[in-house]
Design an enzyme around this catalytic site. Structure first.
Site, PDB file in Angstrom:
ATOM      1  N   HIS A  75       1.740   4.682  -2.713  1.00  0.00           N
ATOM      2  CA  HIS A  75       1.837   6.125  -2.428  1.00  0.00           C
ATOM      3  C   HIS A  75       3.220   6.646  -2.838  1.00  0.00           C
ATOM      4  CE1 HIS A  75      -1.903   6.886  -0.349  1.00  0.00           C
ATOM      5  NE2 HIS A  75      -1.698   5.938   0.539  1.00  0.00           N
TER       6      HIS A  75
ATOM      7  N   HIS B 261       0.836  -1.207   0.000  1.00  0.00           N
ATOM      8  CA  HIS B 261       0.000   0.000   0.000  1.00  0.00           C
ATOM      9  C   HIS B 261       0.874   1.263   0.000  1.00  0.00           C
ATOM     10  CE1 HIS B 261      -3.681   2.314   1.184  1.00  0.00           C
ATOM     11  NE2 HIS B 261      -2.781   3.125   1.709  1.00  0.00           N
ATOM     12  N   GLU B 262       1.804   1.311   0.920  1.00  0.00           N
ATOM     13  CA  GLU B 262       2.659   2.505   1.012  1.00  0.00           C
ATOM     14  C   GLU B 262       3.571   2.619  -0.210  1.00  0.00           C
ATOM     15  OE1 GLU B 262       1.781   4.666   3.121  1.00  0.00           O
ATOM     16  OE2 GLU B 262       0.517   3.337   4.316  1.00  0.00           O
TER      17      GLU B 262
ATOM     18  N   GLU C 280      -4.769   7.889  -2.794  1.00  0.00           N
ATOM     19  CA  GLU C 280      -5.239   6.602  -2.277  1.00  0.00           C
ATOM     20  C   GLU C 280      -5.529   5.628  -3.426  1.00  0.00           C
ATOM     21  OE1 GLU C 280      -4.810   6.147   0.748  1.00  0.00           O
ATOM     22  OE2 GLU C 280      -5.905   4.335   1.256  1.00  0.00           O
TER      23      GLU C 280
END
Ligand SMILES: [Zn+2]
Length: 498
Positions: free
Chosen positions: A271, A267-268, A297
């Site tokens: 980003h 997930h990170e 997101e």
């Protein structure tokens, strides 16, 4: 050639560099606070942070700067980059100028206290303790909305702070469609029974060093550039950028249920990749950030869910997991895939799967909207929360900690933030639809762990633009359409029900 040739815009950028430098320092301090700072450093760190924030604000509010922004606004024939600079700076200036100093100070004070009280209230399971603070926060947000101005609904002004141009009416439409359709999808998934609601692997403990090696290896495979980025550990994973060439993520190691750590990392990474692939010519300018929280997101969710939770990705990384976590030999790749994709009604937002996640956001959106318009009292929130959880997911929290007190957002004063999570989920599926047209063998590429083309696509369509466009304009520019929740629903049906 420079992208910025207009004389006024050039002056504006020159002035902005010092504000950028302050932001740069603030980012590094925040990162350090969460990862490395000895615990007692917190008091002096808070002073430094508050002073730096005040300094940046003073520079923004100087007459010289405001004049330059006003002058730049009147310039004709600006290219899209120059116009982007003016739009972004004008927007921050407008926000700074609309909110009176007493309100900003009151906000800082109340949220500082509220965060502490919220933690106690959550521990003691005592909503009454937090209630007066939430009351104050709602009141301050309502006042902020009045100062910021809005056309239809006071909540518009708050939403706009997090997602430029997104209105209550847009959120209503989005959540109304999701509510009925998601219920149907969720019921059918449970009926079909193909995807389990629980998995044995959720209980299995792992060695943290071994898990770190898994995460590091996955990051290498995804293409995390080590000379421009790093990964550390923090209680709540986050991504922060000092600039385009210095981006940092964190992950966490609970010691069991390894998918939490794995998907936090992926997930990170999503980003971080956004920040790393912004046009390098935007360095030290206001265009170097992303288009919005929702678009940001969408990038993390794209990698976490669309890529990371796919069968192809699971099968491809299975040998890597097996190499470091030997308990995995007892499970087939297909079992690991099902473990990655359990679907169940759960009480905690951050633990929700991709099917039920948006129910949690919908609930928070409805409550925030009613609190701001005054149709729900702060004292009635827990009851509303519990009844709504029951009607959406068929479960009721037994205490406040796993209900209304679970999230930090409200205690920080953030009202209007939650919908950006759902925007991210929707846009990630929308991008999936479009990338599959450009790269029809996308999932074969994923299976062979070849991500260059995927990274390149995201760079061209989203990342490189930084904040040149408003979120809705970026989607129109790159995909020729508005945000559309139908892609997300199609994606879920295809994955879970076909
Ligand atoms: Zn995120």
């Amino acid at each position: 050639m420079s992208l910025f040739e207009d004389e006024v815009v050039k002056k504006l950028l020159e002035y902005y560099r010092i504000i950028w430098a302050i932001n740069h320092a603030q980012s590094l301090l925040s990162w350090d606070t969460e990862t490395n700072m000895p615990i007692k450093g917190v008091e002096e760190r808070s002073i430094a942070m508050a002073e730096l924030a005040a300094l940046a604000q003073r520079l923004m509010l100087k007459e010289e700067f405001a004049k330059l922004v006003e002058e730049a606004e009147k310039r004709e024939g600006l290219n899209i980059y120059e116009a982007g600079v003016v739009r972004v700076l004008n927007r921050s200036l407008k926000i700074y100028r609309s909110l009176p100093e007493w309100l900003v100070k009151e906000f800082a004070k109340v949220s500082e206290e509220a965060k502490v009280v919220w933690r106690q209230a959550k521990e003691k399971d005592d909503y009454k303790l937090f209630e007066p603070y939430l009351d104050k926060i709602i009141d301050l947000n309502r006042k902020a909305a009045d100062f910021l101005g809005y056309e239809e609904h006071p909540y518009d002004a708050l939403l706009d702070l997090y997602e430029e141009g997104f209105r209550t009416r847009d959120a209503d439409r989005m959540f109304n469609l999701l509510e009925s359709e998601l219920k149907d999808i969720f019921d059918k998934i449970r009926e079909a029974g193909k995807y389990p609601s629980k998995h044995q692997l959720e209980e299995v403990k792992y060695n943290k060093d071994a898990m770190k090696r898994v995460n590091e290896e996955i990051l290498n495979i995804l293409g995390y550039p080590r000379d421009r980025a790093r990964m550390d550990v923090s209680a709540h994973p986050f991504t922060i950028e000092m600039g385009i060439d210095d981006v940092r993520i964190t992950t966490r190691y609970e010691g069991f249920d390894f998918k939490r750590s794995l998907f936090s990392t992926i997930h990170e990474f999503g980003h971080a990749l956004y920040a790393l692939q912004v046009d390098p010519r935007f360095k030290a300018t206001p265009l170097a950030g992303g288009a919005s929280l929702g678009i940001h997101e969408s990038q993390s969710r794209f990698w976490e869910n669309i890529i990371g939770r796919s069968r192809e990705f699971t099968e491809a990384i299975y040998p890597i997991i097996k190499k470091h976590l030997d308990f995995i030999t007892a499970y087939t790749p297909e079992e690991v895939y099902l473990y990655f994709n359990t679907v169940r009604a759960s009480l905690i937002r951050t633990e929700a799967d991709e099917v039920t996640y948006n129910f949690h956001i919908l609930l928070r959106f409805k409550i925030e909207k009613m609190l701001i318009e005054g149709s729900l009292k702060v004292s009635d929130v827990p009851e509303y929360w519990n009844n709504m959880m029951d009607s959406l997911l068929g479960i009721k929290p037994k205490n406040y900690s796993e209900g209304v007190l679970q999230d930090i957002h409200w205690s920080m004063g953030n009202i209007g933030y939650f919908p950006t999570y759902t925007i991210g989920n929707i846009v990630s599926a929308q991008i999936r639809h479009h990338i599959l047209k450009a790269i029809p063998d996308l999932y074969e590429k994923v299976y062979s762990l070849k991500f260059d083309e995927i990274r390149e696509y995201l760079k061209e369509k989203v990342h490189k633009w930084g904040s040149v466009f408003k979120p809705a304009d970026l989607l129109k520019h790159s995909f020729g359409e508005e945000m559309d929740a139908k892609y997300f629903l199609d994606y879920l049906r295809e994955k879970y029900l076909s």
